[in-house]
Design a protein around this motif. Structure first.
Motif, PDB file in Angstrom:
ATOM      1  N   GLN A  56      56.922  20.331   6.102  1.00  0.00           N
ATOM      2  CA  GLN A  56      56.134  20.660   7.289  1.00  0.00           C
ATOM      3  C   GLN A  56      56.522  19.791   8.480  1.00  0.00           C
ATOM      4  OE1 GLN A  56      51.695  21.532   7.135  1.00  0.00           O
ATOM      5  NE2 GLN A  56      51.640  19.455   7.960  1.00  0.00           N
ATOM      6  N   LYS A  92      60.471  20.364   9.390  1.00  0.00           N
ATOM      7  CA  LYS A  92      60.893  21.771   9.504  1.00  0.00           C
ATOM      8  C   LYS A  92      62.152  22.037   8.673  1.00  0.00           C
ATOM      9  CE  LYS A  92      57.546  22.317  12.430  1.00  0.00           C
ATOM     10  NZ  LYS A  92      56.270  22.893  11.950  1.00  0.00           N
ATOM     11  N   ASP A 138      52.399  24.105   6.051  1.00  0.00           N
ATOM     12  CA  ASP A 138      53.188  25.089   6.787  1.00  0.00           C
ATOM     13  C   ASP A 138      54.633  25.029   6.297  1.00  0.00           C
ATOM     14  OD1 ASP A 138      54.479  26.746   8.540  1.00  0.00           O
ATOM     15  OD2 ASP A 138      54.129  25.519  10.332  1.00  0.00           O
ATOM     16  N   SER A 172      56.769  27.587   6.825  1.00  0.00           N
ATOM     17  CA  SER A 172      57.406  28.725   7.498  1.00  0.00           C
ATOM     18  C   SER A 172      58.855  28.446   7.898  1.00  0.00           C
ATOM     19  CB  SER A 172      56.599  29.121   8.739  1.00  0.00           C
ATOM     20  OG  SER A 172      56.509  28.036   9.659  1.00  0.00           O
ATOM     21  N   SER A 173      59.245  27.175   7.952  1.00  0.00           N
ATOM     22  CA  SER A 173      60.634  26.845   8.316  1.00  0.00           C
ATOM     23  C   SER A 173      61.615  27.148   7.188  1.00  0.00           C
ATOM     24  CB  SER A 173      60.740  25.371   8.694  1.00  0.00           C
ATOM     25  OG  SER A 173      60.386  24.537   7.584  1.00  0.00           O
ATOM     26  N   HIS A 201      56.608  33.509  -2.196  1.00  0.00           N
ATOM     27  CA  HIS A 201      57.350  33.305  -0.942  1.00  0.00           C
ATOM     28  C   HIS A 201      58.391  34.418  -0.802  1.00  0.00           C
ATOM     29  CE1 HIS A 201      55.528  29.302  -0.762  1.00  0.00           C
ATOM     30  NE2 HIS A 201      55.850  29.175  -2.046  1.00  0.00           N
ATOM     31  N   THR A 229      59.916  35.849   1.549  1.00  0.00           N
ATOM     32  CA  THR A 229      61.021  35.761   2.515  1.00  0.00           C
ATOM     33  C   THR A 229      62.093  34.753   2.100  1.00  0.00           C
ATOM     34  OG1 THR A 229      59.898  34.057   3.849  1.00  0.00           O
ATOM     35  CG2 THR A 229      59.452  36.376   4.398  1.00  0.00           C
ATOM     36  N   TRP A 230      61.819  33.961   1.082  1.00  0.00           N
ATOM     37  CA  TRP A 230      62.792  32.955   0.661  1.00  0.00           C
ATOM     38  C   TRP A 230      63.949  33.601  -0.103  1.00  0.00           C
ATOM     39  CZ3 TRP A 230      59.849  28.049  -1.544  1.00  0.00           C
ATOM     40  CH2 TRP A 230      59.024  27.534  -0.537  1.00  0.00           C
TER      41      TRP A 230
END
Length: 579
Positions: free
Chosen positions: A297, A300, A325, A327-328, A351, A353-354
């Motif tokens: 977090q 990033k 977070d 999201s990075s 997750h 999108t990973w």
């Protein structure tokens, strides 16, 4: 049949240079390294946030090389690398690679040691590598002092890495030990002429040892693997070429540097390859899930280099993970042990999108042989073959496998294949033959849905036990167990464990000295304590001790561990069925 990289894999941009040390390759833009002034800080402390720019690191390497030269009386072109062997026994620091490259600037050899080692294990490495100096850190100083004393390293040749106060707390390093920063300051005060320029002839980089990294091999104590400068450079170029399409021009990743820098996976992939590409590595001293999530977090982080037990921890602590977070994060890369398909799918659900990538390699191949590409994910596989690498599959009888889905021992040829084991002719003859390395791992080749060949590792002929990515040689534990008066014979096998991946279990034939009226659990605990007093925690017999009448062996006397593993698997299956 020889298997080659898929057609989409690019060739190497140039042959790995064989007349320079790794320090030149990493800190000189002449060899394709991302421009220093535009690179991210190579290493950032994930606890304190401290870092140095790439240009500052280059200066620190030169200054530290001068400081080492003055401290130990070394010069780049005098003596051999074996006169300048430096042991590195520490948690990850932002100066670990600074020291390693300074050692290479002097034409010396670095031998990184596992920070989880006991004093006797570190002593073995220091003795067999003939280390002349040892760099450690304050938390590990007591172990380092004991090992160095027994290995004959003078106390004055022990130095300390500088750790942030957030790690040390209120403890201060003893003033009798010089620190890396002090040596850098001393080197900065010396004229540039104090240190001669390194002069190597063509081919010296291919024959000079850069690293002595210790691998469990197939038996006994860990073996010293001789990695040349050219071996490491080759794997950096192979990985960089293989992953070129992953990154847009000018994109610079921030990656996780949690895995121990003494481990070849971290040393070659996380550290060298990413820094060569201009990326930034966020170092953490040890695995702590909250600290890890906080670092992602805060800094990033884009790519997480992990091992399966850490991935399992992420999937089992969903509530904690949701508080941060992440999201990075674009994706993860896992290695050191196979990632189960079920675990990969659990992570993908959490997750979506990973990108989940996996690779395979060995210390003996300066790491990566095959890796997953973003555009061709095939869960369960270890990916496709890297450029300039060839693979074969061979049956136990020596027959070449010609097709898909047929298991055989994976045999590899690559410019990253190492020089061999130090002072171990028998192991060299067994492992390195006619330019090929026999990995000891059983694999199959399958085609992905896109039609590209992937390597699947299906078993380990070498029978290593991998505990949280750390390798344990069963024979090492068996040899130690046989020193216990209650043990007449024994065998050690891996058993599955949710948190660690695998843990060691011992099958023991009790000696005649154990009377029938002795309570069995007392004997078990005494045997376990015998291991705990002398071996690192990850080698402890957490899988238990089971008494049997006889250890199954072949006519030649080889322990039939696979038979014990099959019996253990069947017993666990039945116990699970009863539940």
């Amino acid at each position: 049949m020889v298997f080659y990289p898929p057609e989409w894999v690019p060739k190497l941009p140039f042959d790995p240079p064989d007349s320079i040390p790794i320090s030149d390759f990493m800190l000189n833009e002449k060899y394709g390294r991302y421009p220093l002034a535009q690179s991210k800080p190579p290493f950032t402390c994930g606890v304190s946030g401290r870092s140095y720019t790439a240009l500052q690191v280059r200066k620190r390497v030169e200054f530290l090389a001068r400081g080492l030269a003055k401290e130990f009386g070394w010069q780049p072109n005098h003596g051999t690398g074996w006169d300048k062997v430096i042991g590195v026994f520490s948690v990850n620091t932002i100066d670990t690679l600074t020291l390693i490259w300074a050692t290479h600037r002097l034409a010396g050899i670095s031998t990184p040691a596992n920070a989880a080692y006991s004093a006797s294990e570190l002593e073995h490495q220091l003795k067999t590598s003939k280390a002349k100096a040892l760099f450690t850190c304050l938390p590990l100083l007591p172990i380092a002092l004991e090992a160095a004393r027994n290995a004959g390293i003078p106390k004055g040749n022990i130095c300390l890495f500088d750790l942030p106060k957030e790690i040390l707390g209120g403890n201060a390093p003893p003033s009798e030990f010089k620190t890396v920063n002090q040596l850098i300051d001393e080197g900065a005060a010396l004229p540039s002429t104090f240190l001669n320029e390194l002069r190597w002839e063509k081919g010296e980089g291919a024959n000079r040892v850069a690293f002595l990294c210790y691998s469990s091999g197939t038996s006994g104590m860990p073996k010293a693997v001789m990695i040349s400068h050219c071996n490491m450079i080759a794997n950096i170029l192979q990985l960089t070429a293989f992953e070129k399409s992953r990154f847009a021009p000018g994109h610079l990743d921030v990656v996780l540097g949690l895995l121990p820098h003494s481990h070849i996976y971290s040393l070659a992939v996380v550290c060298h390859t990413n820094v060569y590409r201009g990326f930034g590595v966020i170092n953490l001293p040890k695995f702590d899930l909250q600290q890890l999530l906080g670092a992602i977090q805060r800094f990033k982080i884009n790519t997480l280099y992990l091992v399966p037990p850490i991935i399992i921890a992420l999937t089992k602590n969903k509530d904690l993970v949701k508080k941060y977070d992440l999201s990075s994060v674009v994706g993860i890369f896992t290695g050191a042990a196979p990632l189960g398909e079920e675990t990969a799918r659990d992570l993908q659900v959490d997750h979506p999108t990973w990108v989940i990538r996996q690779g395979y390699g060995l210390t003996e191949t300066s790491t990566v042989v095959c890796s997953t590409s973003d555009h061709d994910i095939f869960l369960g596989s270890s990916g496709s073959i890297l450029p300039a690498t060839e693979c074969r599959l061979v049956t136990p009888e020596g027959t070449e496998i010609e097709g898909y889905d047929q298991p055989g021992e994976l045999v590899v040829r690559s410019p990253s294949v190492v020089l061999g084991y130090l002072n171990d002719d028998a192991a060299n003859k067994e492992t390195f033959r006619d330019g090929w390395i026999h990995t000891g791992d059983e694999a199959v080749v399958r085609k992905s849905p896109l039609g590209y060949e992937h390597i699947f590792i299906v078993d380990r002929i070498k029978e290593l036990i991998k505990v949280k990515g750390m390798q344990v040689a069963p024979a090492e534990l068996e040899a130690h167990l046989l020193t216990h008066p209650f043990v007449a014979d024994c065998a050690v096998i891996p058993v599955p464990d949710e948190a660690a991946g695998e843990i060691p279990k011992a099958f023991v034939v009790k000696s005649a000295s154990v009377s029938a009226d002795v309570i069995e659990r007392i004997v078990v605990r005494d045997i376990q304590k015998h291991v705990e007093q002398h071996k690192s925690r990850y080698k402890w017999l957490k899988g238990g001790v089971e008494f049997i009448d006889v250890i199954p062996k072949s006519p030649s006397g080889k322990i039939l561990r696979r038979l014990l593993r099959d019996q253990e698997r069947e017993k666990r299956r039945k116990e699970g069925a009863k539940l």
